[in-house]
Write a protein that holds these residues in place. Structure first.
Motif, PDB file in Angstrom:
ATOM      1  N   SER A   1      -0.027   7.936  -6.408  1.00  0.00           N
ATOM      2  CA  SER A   1      -1.176   8.845  -6.474  1.00  0.00           C
ATOM      3  C   SER A   1      -1.355   9.744  -5.254  1.00  0.00           C
ATOM      4  O   SER A   1      -2.112  10.706  -5.307  1.00  0.00           O
ATOM      5  CB  SER A   1      -2.455   8.025  -6.652  1.00  0.00           C
ATOM      6  OG  SER A   1      -2.659   7.193  -5.515  1.00  0.00           O
TER       7      SER A   1
ATOM      8  N   TRP B   1      -5.167  -3.748  -6.920  1.00  0.00           N
ATOM      9  CA  TRP B   1      -5.239  -4.732  -7.990  1.00  0.00           C
ATOM     10  C   TRP B   1      -5.686  -4.074  -9.295  1.00  0.00           C
ATOM     11  O   TRP B   1      -5.138  -4.345 -10.355  1.00  0.00           O
ATOM     12  CB  TRP B   1      -6.186  -5.859  -7.577  1.00  0.00           C
ATOM     13  CG  TRP B   1      -6.171  -6.999  -8.519  1.00  0.00           C
ATOM     14  CD1 TRP B   1      -5.249  -8.015  -8.558  1.00  0.00           C
ATOM     15  CD2 TRP B   1      -7.093  -7.237  -9.570  1.00  0.00           C
ATOM     16  NE1 TRP B   1      -5.566  -8.871  -9.582  1.00  0.00           N
ATOM     17  CE2 TRP B   1      -6.689  -8.420 -10.219  1.00  0.00           C
ATOM     18  CE3 TRP B   1      -8.223  -6.579 -10.031  1.00  0.00           C
ATOM     19  CZ2 TRP B   1      -7.373  -8.946 -11.305  1.00  0.00           C
ATOM     20  CZ3 TRP B   1      -8.910  -7.103 -11.115  1.00  0.00           C
ATOM     21  CH2 TRP B   1      -8.482  -8.272 -11.732  1.00  0.00           C
ATOM     22  N   ALA B   2      -6.653  -3.159  -9.224  1.00  0.00           N
ATOM     23  CA  ALA B   2      -7.161  -2.463 -10.417  1.00  0.00           C
ATOM     24  C   ALA B   2      -6.072  -1.581 -11.055  1.00  0.00           C
ATOM     25  O   ALA B   2      -6.036  -1.424 -12.277  1.00  0.00           O
ATOM     26  CB  ALA B   2      -8.382  -1.632 -10.066  1.00  0.00           C
ATOM     27  N   LYS B   3      -5.191  -1.015 -10.256  1.00  0.00           N
ATOM     28  CA  LYS B   3      -4.113  -0.156 -10.784  1.00  0.00           C
ATOM     29  C   LYS B   3      -2.997  -0.955 -11.444  1.00  0.00           C
ATOM     30  O   LYS B   3      -2.114  -0.398 -12.077  1.00  0.00           O
ATOM     31  CB  LYS B   3      -3.534   0.721  -9.679  1.00  0.00           C
ATOM     32  CG  LYS B   3      -4.408   1.904  -9.371  1.00  0.00           C
ATOM     33  CD  LYS B   3      -3.557   2.999  -8.799  1.00  0.00           C
ATOM     34  CE  LYS B   3      -4.359   4.255  -8.687  1.00  0.00           C
ATOM     35  NZ  LYS B   3      -3.952   5.273  -9.601  1.00  0.00           N
TER      36      LYS B   3
ATOM     37  N   GLN C   1       0.835  -1.207   0.000  1.00  0.00           N
ATOM     38  CA  GLN C   1       0.000   0.000   0.000  1.00  0.00           C
ATOM     39  C   GLN C   1       0.869   1.256   0.000  1.00  0.00           C
ATOM     40  O   GLN C   1       0.550   2.232  -0.669  1.00  0.00           O
ATOM     41  CB  GLN C   1      -0.934  -0.004   1.208  1.00  0.00           C
ATOM     42  CG  GLN C   1      -2.077  -0.987   1.071  1.00  0.00           C
ATOM     43  CD  GLN C   1      -2.895  -1.084   2.339  1.00  0.00           C
ATOM     44  OE1 GLN C   1      -2.350  -1.283   3.425  1.00  0.00           O
ATOM     45  NE2 GLN C   1      -4.206  -0.953   2.201  1.00  0.00           N
TER      46      GLN C   1
ATOM     47  N   LEU D   1      -4.966   3.173  -0.887  1.00  0.00           N
ATOM     48  CA  LEU D   1      -5.840   2.325  -1.691  1.00  0.00           C
ATOM     49  C   LEU D   1      -6.183   1.030  -0.969  1.00  0.00           C
ATOM     50  O   LEU D   1      -5.374   0.485  -0.226  1.00  0.00           O
ATOM     51  CB  LEU D   1      -5.149   1.989  -3.019  1.00  0.00           C
ATOM     52  CG  LEU D   1      -4.686   3.164  -3.869  1.00  0.00           C
ATOM     53  CD1 LEU D   1      -3.874   2.667  -5.060  1.00  0.00           C
ATOM     54  CD2 LEU D   1      -5.870   3.989  -4.337  1.00  0.00           C
ATOM     55  N   SER D   2      -7.372   0.528  -1.263  1.00  0.00           N
ATOM     56  CA  SER D   2      -7.771  -0.785  -0.765  1.00  0.00           C
ATOM     57  C   SER D   2      -7.080  -1.860  -1.608  1.00  0.00           C
ATOM     58  O   SER D   2      -6.502  -1.568  -2.662  1.00  0.00           O
ATOM     59  CB  SER D   2      -9.285  -0.952  -0.886  1.00  0.00           C
ATOM     60  OG  SER D   2      -9.651  -1.042  -2.257  1.00  0.00           O
ATOM     61  N   THR D   3      -7.192  -3.099  -1.177  1.00  0.00           N
ATOM     62  CA  THR D   3      -6.600  -4.203  -1.926  1.00  0.00           C
ATOM     63  C   THR D   3      -7.176  -4.268  -3.334  1.00  0.00           C
ATOM     64  O   THR D   3      -6.447  -4.465  -4.308  1.00  0.00           O
ATOM     65  CB  THR D   3      -6.842  -5.534  -1.187  1.00  0.00           C
ATOM     66  OG1 THR D   3      -6.282  -5.427   0.127  1.00  0.00           O
ATOM     67  CG2 THR D   3      -6.198  -6.697  -1.908  1.00  0.00           C
ATOM     68  N   PHE D   4      -8.473  -4.081  -3.472  1.00  0.00           N
ATOM     69  CA  PHE D   4      -9.098  -4.108  -4.790  1.00  0.00           C
ATOM     70  C   PHE D   4      -8.603  -2.952  -5.665  1.00  0.00           C
ATOM     71  O   PHE D   4      -8.320  -3.126  -6.850  1.00  0.00           O
ATOM     72  CB  PHE D   4     -10.626  -4.064  -4.686  1.00  0.00           C
ATOM     73  CG  PHE D   4     -11.282  -4.041  -6.038  1.00  0.00           C
ATOM     74  CD1 PHE D   4     -11.369  -5.192  -6.802  1.00  0.00           C
ATOM     75  CD2 PHE D   4     -11.781  -2.854  -6.561  1.00  0.00           C
ATOM     76  CE1 PHE D   4     -11.947  -5.168  -8.065  1.00  0.00           C
ATOM     77  CE2 PHE D   4     -12.353  -2.814  -7.819  1.00  0.00           C
ATOM     78  CZ  PHE D   4     -12.443  -3.985  -8.570  1.00  0.00           C
ATOM     79  N   GLN D   5      -8.487  -1.763  -5.094  1.00  0.00           N
ATOM     80  CA  GLN D   5      -7.991  -0.608  -5.857  1.00  0.00           C
ATOM     81  C   GLN D   5      -6.547  -0.814  -6.311  1.00  0.00           C
ATOM     82  O   GLN D   5      -6.177  -0.418  -7.418  1.00  0.00           O
ATOM     83  CB  GLN D   5      -8.111   0.673  -5.016  1.00  0.00           C
ATOM     84  CG  GLN D   5      -9.534   1.121  -4.791  1.00  0.00           C
ATOM     85  CD  GLN D   5      -9.611   2.237  -3.761  1.00  0.00           C
ATOM     86  OE1 GLN D   5      -8.986   2.173  -2.698  1.00  0.00           O
ATOM     87  NE2 GLN D   5     -10.401   3.252  -4.069  1.00  0.00           N
TER      88      GLN D   5
ATOM     89  N   THR E   1      -2.770   8.640  -2.584  1.00  0.00           N
ATOM     90  CA  THR E   1      -4.032   8.158  -2.013  1.00  0.00           C
ATOM     91  C   THR E   1      -3.822   6.756  -1.461  1.00  0.00           C
ATOM     92  O   THR E   1      -3.203   5.919  -2.116  1.00  0.00           O
ATOM     93  CB  THR E   1      -5.127   8.105  -3.111  1.00  0.00           C
ATOM     94  OG1 THR E   1      -5.227   9.384  -3.711  1.00  0.00           O
ATOM     95  CG2 THR E   1      -6.462   7.699  -2.539  1.00  0.00           C
TER      96      THR E   1
END
Length: 185
Positions: free
Chosen positions: A16, A26-28, A9, A20-24, A18
């Motif tokens: 960024s 992964w999305a990046k 994290q 981020l969550s684990t999902f965010q 910011t």
């Protein structure tokens, strides 16, 4: 506050500013630099877990070849690691890199096999390393150091410095990395 976040994290925070969550996170991973950092940190996290170690080393090897980053799980890298650009990067597994370090493409951080600086580099916190820089030998790069693009560094660099040229020359600067290293943790 930042102590509650994982190393991964903290690495992604540098991109960024910011959390981020684990999902965010992964999305990046669509970004090759961040995707490689994700896989590298997983390989480092599971180095001592036999089955997961094999899996993550295999995945890391695939992405080393795909993206051109030659960084190994054995390399000690502090939190807030940031790869500025995709492609061609070599870091010796015995090198040590501190917190909040930025590394651009084409950089080599390597071993020197002979002479007074035989060994591997130690790079302290808040170091910005520009495109195609070469850092070799048993040397120490201090905190708050900017290594300009195309510089060759095979000597110790004190804190609060800028290094330019080949051979590199040291210029003292209290704000060497100001504006270059964003979103410090």
């Amino acid at each position: 506050m930042a102590d509650q976040y994982s190393t991964l994290q903290k690495d992604f925070y540098r991109e960024s500013g910011t959390w981020l969550s684990t999902f965010q996170i992964w999305a990046k991973c669509i970004n090759p630099n961040l995707h490689f950092i994700y896989v590298l940190r997983k390989a480092q996290q599971y180095r001592k877990t036999p089955l997961l170690n094999i899996f993550w080393k295999f995945v890391l090897r695939h992405y080393q070849i795909k993206y051109g980053f030659q960084i190994y799980p054995e390399t000690e890298i502090g939190e807030g690691f940031y790869l500025g650009h995709w492609g061609s990067l070599v870091i010796n597994p015995q090198a040590k890199i501190g917190k909040n370090c930025n590394i651009a493409q084409g950089v080599t951080i390597g071993q020197q096999n002979r002479g007074k600086n035989m060994g591997f580099p130690i790079i302290k916190d808040e170091v910005w390393i520009g495109t195609n820089a070469v850092i070799v030998g048993g040397i120490t790069i201090g905190t708050n150091v900017l290594i300009a693009p195309n510089s060759y560094v095979n000597f110790d660099v004190p804190d609060n410095s800028v290094v330019m040229g080949n051979p590199g020359k040291i210029y003292p600067s209290e704000n060497a990395t100001e504006g270059y290293i964003n979103h410090k943790i």
